[in-house]
Design an enzyme around this catalytic site. Sequence first.
Site, short mmCIF file in Angstrom:
data_model
loop_
_atom_site.label_atom_id
_atom_site.label_comp_id
_atom_site.label_asym_id
_atom_site.label_seq_id
_atom_site.Cartn_x
_atom_site.Cartn_y
_atom_site.Cartn_z
N HIS A 163 0.85 -1.20 0.00
CA HIS A 163 0.00 0.00 0.00
C HIS A 163 0.88 1.25 0.00
CE1 HIS A 163 -3.16 -2.56 2.28
NE2 HIS A 163 -3.68 -2.28 1.10
N CYS A 248 -2.11 0.56 10.11
CA CYS A 248 -3.14 -0.39 9.64
C CYS A 248 -4.10 -0.83 10.72
CB CYS A 248 -2.52 -1.70 9.14
SG CYS A 248 -1.14 -1.57 8.06
#
Length: 258
Positions: A163, A248
């Site tokens: 990501h 996250c």
Amino acid sequence: MPSKKALVRRPSPRLAEGLVTHVEREEIDAGLAVEQWEAYVEALRTHGWETIEVEPADDCPDSVFVEDTVVMYKNVALITRPGADSRRDETAAVEEAVAGLGCSVNWIWEPGTLEGGDVLKIGDTVYVGRGGRTNAAGVRQLRAAFEPLGARVVSVPVSKVLHLKSAVTALPDGTVIGKIPKMDAPSLFARFLPVPEESGSHVVLLGGDKLLMAASAPKTAELFADFGYEPVVVDISEFEKLEGCVTCLSVRLRELYA
């Protein structure tokens, strides 16, 4: 007053089956992962954050990475459509949680895919990583949701990591931090500071000068302390084996007004 609420989600008992794309699979200690998660949640609480536990998704191995399921901008919650099929069932309970907090809810629709780990907000600039999990249609839909609210959306290529936020996050003053070999286009960021460790690229802004960071980046913590920041260090080794990082494991809701 801005809000300090954070969504978190207990690790699934199937955590060890979580996806890995850019790293070799390693054995996960599920018991240790739960302890590390609890210490992470405690660190948020200790620094003034009210944590809201999203209902666990025991059948979804990656569900602890709650950041990927929703992107917040002001009081709008954009429910994502994860690029990994196995993660699509993670969003329903998150949607329920943000709706319960009074957020206005929008969605990413097929054929769009978007994961929250690809979105880095710095003030009103919203950087979106276009990579393996977030596609062009997802970027367009995010733009359509947030630009009318005053966001400037900037698309960034991501090919070397999972990501965008696996590669970069930002300090409170807006300086983007990252490890150059993991970045596709450092020149897209006006102020950029290279850090000595890959996991040093990840900070959660706890408020004031406090930065939540992983224990695996001691040199970077020292660097930030030299700059006058206060690193708050947590060990998240079991989540790092699944390409997870400190960002996250929570979704921070900073602009909910009661």
